[in-house]
Design a protein around this motif. Structure first.
Motif, PDB file in Angstrom:
ATOM      1  N   ILE A 140      48.488  28.203  24.961  1.00 43.52           N
ATOM      2  CA  ILE A 140      49.382  29.365  24.797  1.00 43.52           C
ATOM      3  C   ILE A 140      48.942  30.221  23.617  1.00 43.52           C
ATOM      4  O   ILE A 140      48.915  31.450  23.693  1.00 43.52           O
ATOM      5  CB  ILE A 140      50.841  28.900  24.606  1.00 43.52           C
ATOM      6  N   ILE A 141      48.580  29.575  22.516  1.00 43.43           N
ATOM      7  CA  ILE A 141      48.125  30.304  21.328  1.00 43.43           C
ATOM      8  C   ILE A 141      46.867  31.115  21.661  1.00 43.43           C
ATOM      9  O   ILE A 141      46.764  32.300  21.310  1.00 43.43           O
ATOM     10  CB  ILE A 141      47.840  29.337  20.163  1.00 43.43           C
ATOM     11  N   CYS A 142      45.920  30.485  22.350  1.00 44.24           N
ATOM     12  CA  CYS A 142      44.674  31.177  22.703  1.00 44.24           C
ATOM     13  C   CYS A 142      44.937  32.338  23.653  1.00 44.24           C
ATOM     14  O   CYS A 142      44.317  33.407  23.530  1.00 44.24           O
ATOM     15  CB  CYS A 142      43.696  30.188  23.340  1.00 44.24           C
ATOM     16  N   LYS A 143      45.850  32.138  24.601  1.00 43.62           N
ATOM     17  CA  LYS A 143      46.176  33.205  25.561  1.00 43.62           C
ATOM     18  C   LYS A 143      46.801  34.397  24.842  1.00 43.62           C
ATOM     19  O   LYS A 143      46.447  35.561  25.104  1.00 43.62           O
ATOM     20  CB  LYS A 143      47.145  32.661  26.608  1.00 43.62           C
ATOM     21  N   THR A 149      51.564  18.038  25.292  1.00 42.90           N
ATOM     22  CA  THR A 149      52.274  19.277  24.957  1.00 42.90           C
ATOM     23  C   THR A 149      51.510  20.050  23.892  1.00 42.90           C
ATOM     24  O   THR A 149      51.469  21.288  23.917  1.00 42.90           O
ATOM     25  CB  THR A 149      53.698  18.970  24.449  1.00 42.90           C
ATOM     26  N   ALA A 150      50.890  19.337  22.955  1.00 42.28           N
ATOM     27  CA  ALA A 150      50.087  19.997  21.925  1.00 42.28           C
ATOM     28  C   ALA A 150      48.914  20.746  22.556  1.00 42.28           C
ATOM     29  O   ALA A 150      48.539  21.832  22.105  1.00 42.28           O
ATOM     30  CB  ALA A 150      49.583  18.969  20.911  1.00 42.28           C
ATOM     31  N   ILE A 151      48.337  20.171  23.630  1.00 42.33           N
ATOM     32  CA  ILE A 151      47.247  20.857  24.333  1.00 42.33           C
ATOM     33  C   ILE A 151      47.758  22.151  24.968  1.00 42.33           C
ATOM     34  O   ILE A 151      47.114  23.202  24.889  1.00 42.33           O
ATOM     35  CB  ILE A 151      46.648  19.933  25.417  1.00 42.33           C
ATOM     36  N   ILE A 152      48.936  22.064  25.597  1.00 46.57           N
ATOM     37  CA  ILE A 152      49.532  23.256  26.202  1.00 46.57           C
ATOM     38  C   ILE A 152      49.818  24.310  25.133  1.00 46.57           C
ATOM     39  O   ILE A 152      49.612  25.515  25.338  1.00 46.57           O
ATOM     40  CB  ILE A 152      50.822  22.886  26.957  1.00 46.57           C
ATOM     41  N   ILE A 153      50.282  23.855  23.962  1.00 45.18           N
ATOM     42  CA  ILE A 153      50.536  24.758  22.847  1.00 45.18           C
ATOM     43  C   ILE A 153      49.249  25.498  22.472  1.00 45.18           C
ATOM     44  O   ILE A 153      49.246  26.713  22.269  1.00 45.18           O
ATOM     45  CB  ILE A 153      51.082  23.980  21.626  1.00 45.18           C
ATOM     46  N   GLY A 154      48.146  24.751  22.367  1.00 41.35           N
ATOM     47  CA  GLY A 154      46.870  25.371  22.020  1.00 41.35           C
ATOM     48  C   GLY A 154      46.456  26.423  23.029  1.00 41.35           C
ATOM     49  O   GLY A 154      45.949  27.492  22.661  1.00 41.35           O
ATOM     50  N   MET A 156      43.276  32.820  17.526  1.00 41.68           N
ATOM     51  CA  MET A 156      42.329  32.132  18.405  1.00 41.68           C
ATOM     52  C   MET A 156      41.717  30.916  17.707  1.00 41.68           C
ATOM     53  O   MET A 156      41.559  29.846  18.322  1.00 41.68           O
ATOM     54  CB  MET A 156      41.224  33.098  18.842  1.00 41.68           C
ATOM     55  N   ALA A 157      41.368  31.079  16.427  1.00 42.91           N
ATOM     56  CA  ALA A 157      40.793  29.960  15.673  1.00 42.91           C
ATOM     57  C   ALA A 157      41.775  28.795  15.599  1.00 42.91           C
ATOM     58  O   ALA A 157      41.399  27.630  15.786  1.00 42.91           O
ATOM     59  CB  ALA A 157      40.406  30.421  14.267  1.00 42.91           C
ATOM     60  N   VAL A 158      43.040  29.114  15.372  1.00 41.77           N
ATOM     61  CA  VAL A 158      44.070  28.070  15.289  1.00 41.77           C
ATOM     62  C   VAL A 158      44.271  27.411  16.649  1.00 41.77           C
ATOM     63  O   VAL A 158      44.374  26.188  16.760  1.00 41.77           O
ATOM     64  CB  VAL A 158      45.403  28.671  14.801  1.00 41.77           C
ATOM     65  N   GLY A 159      44.318  28.226  17.695  1.00 40.75           N
ATOM     66  CA  GLY A 159      44.511  27.678  19.034  1.00 40.75           C
ATOM     67  C   GLY A 159      43.427  26.692  19.417  1.00 40.75           C
ATOM     68  O   GLY A 159      43.709  25.617  19.973  1.00 40.75           O
ATOM     69  N   LEU A 160      42.191  27.033  19.106  1.00 41.78           N
ATOM     70  CA  LEU A 160      41.070  26.137  19.416  1.00 41.78           C
ATOM     71  C   LEU A 160      41.155  24.851  18.597  1.00 41.78           C
ATOM     72  O   LEU A 160      40.869  23.759  19.104  1.00 41.78           O
ATOM     73  CB  LEU A 160      39.745  26.853  19.153  1.00 41.78           C
ATOM     74  N   GLN A 161      41.556  24.978  17.323  1.00 41.87           N
ATOM     75  CA  GLN A 161      41.692  23.796  16.474  1.00 41.87           C
ATOM     76  C   GLN A 161      42.780  22.861  17.009  1.00 41.87           C
ATOM     77  O   GLN A 161      42.599  21.633  17.051  1.00 41.87           O
ATOM     78  CB  GLN A 161      42.014  24.215  15.041  1.00 41.87           C
TER      79      GLN A 161
END
Length: 302
Positions: A193-196, A186-191, A95-100
């Protein structure tokens, strides 16, 4: 399943964590190096995700090792829940990585880009997606084989990373057609997906740690008990998780005119049948006299 086999399964689970660690070290290095050389925000975000996944996989590995410790005075049921705690820690890191990643991608999008990233970054993304999908298949099959929550969490992280890499490739290729903002998008979408993925792992781990349990599985336990001769009904049945193991509490209703030994044999049979199920570690059985609809017990307690 006996206790030694459960410990052996945890040992096998370590392999999945180790495979993930090795894969993440190699792939994060490739993505970060090529991401900087090719000037791709999406590939750098993906590489950063994999770099922190190394920490998450190490947490899973540590949790699996602690879970193998035998029961002691402070942990009479053993250390099985360490496996679930490891999944929880992994979700926090993700989650921390996704938000970053989300924050950095948004900043990059609003700052604007003058040129698209080099196509070399797309080929790197394709290669990494294929490798990570192979790791996902390995860990998923291993998790199903040994019934490991922590290894399944690692597998979910693996498939998330494979999808992220595919999304990275799409963004990079799209950026070649004079829409360079598609790369940070795409980087935003990646973030996201990581958070989800992090939320899904957190929700399952916290559900287990708060003694939540799947009602359908409890019903299957009840069906098993009801099929045992001598059991008139099940007054109450509850279950809780200890890592990937289940502990069941059940109150039986049996005829009250049975001899003590007969009633005890029925309770023992219930315990034995439930313990034959793959994930059941411990069963606590209590029995009470069966009461008819008129409110009277069947027979007289001996």
């Amino acid at each position: 399943m006996d206790q030694q086999m459960r410990f052996d399964n945890l040992k096998l689970g370590e392999r999945g964590a180790i495979v993930s660690i090795i894969a993440y070290i190699c792939l994060s290095s490739i993505k970060l190096i090529i991401g900087f050389l090719a000037d791709s925000e999406a590939l750098k975000a993906d590489g950063l995700n994999n770099a922190t996944d190394i920490v998450a996989s190490i947490a899973v590995l540590i949790g699996l090792k602690i879970a193998q410790k035998p029961a002691d005075q402070d942990h009479p049921y053993g250390h099985w829940k360490s496996e679930t705690i490891a999944s929880l820690v992994a979700s926090f890191i993700m989650m921390a990585v996704g938000l970053q990643v989300l924050v950095e991608a948004c900043i990059s999008m609003f700052q604007g880009r003058e040129q698209a990233p080099d196509l070399m970054s797309a080929w790197a993304g394709v290669f990494c997606a294929v490798v990570m999908y192979a790791v996902y298949r390995y860990n998923k099959n291993l998790a199903l084989k040994i019934n490991s929550q922590a290894v399944m969490a690692a597998a979910k992280d693996n498939i998330s990373d494979a999808l992220v890499s595919i999304g990275t490739v799409i963004g990079i290729i799209g950026a070649q057609f004079n829409i360079p903002w598609l790369d940070p998008l795409t980087a935003i979408i990646i973030g996201i997906i990581i958070c989800k993925t992090a939320w899904d792992i957190f929700r399952e781990a916290s559900h287990h740690l708060s003694d939540g349990f799947d009602e359908e599985i409890i019903e299957s336990y009840k069906d098993t008990v009801m099929n045992i001769e001598g059991v008139e009904d099940v007054k109450e049945i509850r279950a809780r998780n200890y890592g990937s193991n289940a502990v069941i509490d059940v109150i039986l209703l049996i005829q009250s005119d049975l001899e003590f030994q007969e009633a005890h044999d029925i309770a023992t049979k219930v315990e034995d049948e439930l313990k034959k199920l793959a994930n059941v570690y411990e069963v606590h059985v209590h029995y009470e006299p069966f009461v008819t609809e008129r409110g009277s017990a069947v027979g007289t307690i001996v």
